[in-house]
Scaffold this active site. Structure first.
Site, short mmCIF file in Angstrom:
data_model
loop_
_atom_site.label_atom_id
_atom_site.label_comp_id
_atom_site.label_asym_id
_atom_site.label_seq_id
_atom_site.Cartn_x
_atom_site.Cartn_y
_atom_site.Cartn_z
N GLN A 4 3.06 9.93 1.34
CA GLN A 4 4.40 9.34 1.37
C GLN A 4 5.26 9.73 0.18
OE1 GLN A 4 2.57 5.29 2.15
NE2 GLN A 4 4.52 5.08 3.22
N CYS A 29 5.86 -0.44 6.84
CA CYS A 29 5.53 0.80 6.13
C CYS A 29 6.72 1.19 5.29
CB CYS A 29 5.21 1.89 7.16
SG CYS A 29 4.81 3.47 6.41
N LEU A 30 6.49 1.60 4.05
CA LEU A 30 7.59 1.98 3.16
C LEU A 30 8.34 3.21 3.68
CD1 LEU A 30 5.97 1.34 -0.34
CD2 LEU A 30 7.63 -0.09 0.87
N GLY A 34 0.84 -1.19 0.00
CA GLY A 34 0.00 0.00 0.00
C GLY A 34 0.87 1.24 0.00
N HIS A 70 -4.37 1.81 7.50
CA HIS A 70 -2.99 2.32 7.60
C HIS A 70 -2.77 3.47 6.60
CE1 HIS A 70 1.54 1.43 7.90
NE2 HIS A 70 1.45 2.23 6.85
N GLU A 71 -3.23 3.27 5.36
CA GLU A 71 -3.01 4.32 4.34
C GLU A 71 -3.87 5.55 4.61
OE1 GLU A 71 -0.43 3.73 2.83
OE2 GLU A 71 -0.39 1.55 2.99
N HIS A 127 -2.08 7.74 6.99
CA HIS A 127 -1.05 8.57 6.34
C HIS A 127 -1.68 9.86 5.80
CE1 HIS A 127 2.62 6.25 6.32
NE2 HIS A 127 2.06 5.19 5.78
NI NI Z 1 2.75 3.25 5.61
#
Ligand code: NI
Length: 169
Positions: free
Chosen positions: A51, A91-92, A46, A133-134, A137
């Site tokens: 991000q 998470c990226l 995701g 989660h997204e 963000h």
């Molecule tokens: Ni993340």
């Protein structure tokens, strides 16, 4: 298409609240395509626009093993939640860091696709985790915000250490 660069914690831009998308044009479609390319290149499941430093309410996800079930949600909002689950999240923006987070088991989401068409989606299990989660963000929140200060500090120290190792390797 292009791979965009991903902001990493503690970059303060990760705390920016995203604005709703009001224009559904070719530029938005290009951005969604770039987000998919960026997510797949990073082996992520995701990615939120926050991000990649574009503060619009856009997220992409693909929870499939085969990486062939792309889901793009614009202006997504959770309209119903049910149950709870504990899931180990990564998470990226926090490469190499994982932690258990408790979230709703099922969510109903109202959103639009890249053409502006309205979508209602029922998600459960890992996909429900990913969407929650997204969406965090897009609100300027990150998954370590849910951890106790002790656990969070431990993980952030590990993140620092891994960065130093990667820099000296
Ligand atoms: Ni993340």
């Amino acid at each position: 298409m292009s791979v965009l660069s991903i902001l990493e914690f503690p970059d303060p831009r990760l705390r920016t609240k995203a604005a709703p998308v009001t224009v559904f044009d070719a530029e938005l479609k290009q951005f969604v395509a770039d987000m998919f390319e960026t997510m797949y290149a990073a082996n992520g499941v995701g990615l939120a626009a926050t991000q990649v430093n574009l503060h619009k309410r856009v997220l992409v996800a693909d929870m499939s093993e085969e990486r062939n079930q792309p889901l793009a949600l614009v202006n997504a909002q959770i309209v119903a939640k049910e149950g709870s689950q504990v899931y180990q999240e990564g998470c990226l923006s926090f490469p190499g860091i994982y932690a258990d987070v408790t979230r709703a088991l099922k969510v109903t989401v109202k959103a639009q696709d890249a053409d502006g068409k309205e979508i209602t989606l029922d998600a459960e299990g890992p996909l429900a985790v990913c969407i929650q989660h997204e969406l965090d963000h897009l609100a300027g929140k990150v998954f370590v915000d849910y951890l106790s200060p002790l656990k969070r500090n431990l993980l952030l120290k590990r993140l620092e250490k891994q960065r130093k190792q990667a820099a000296s390797a």
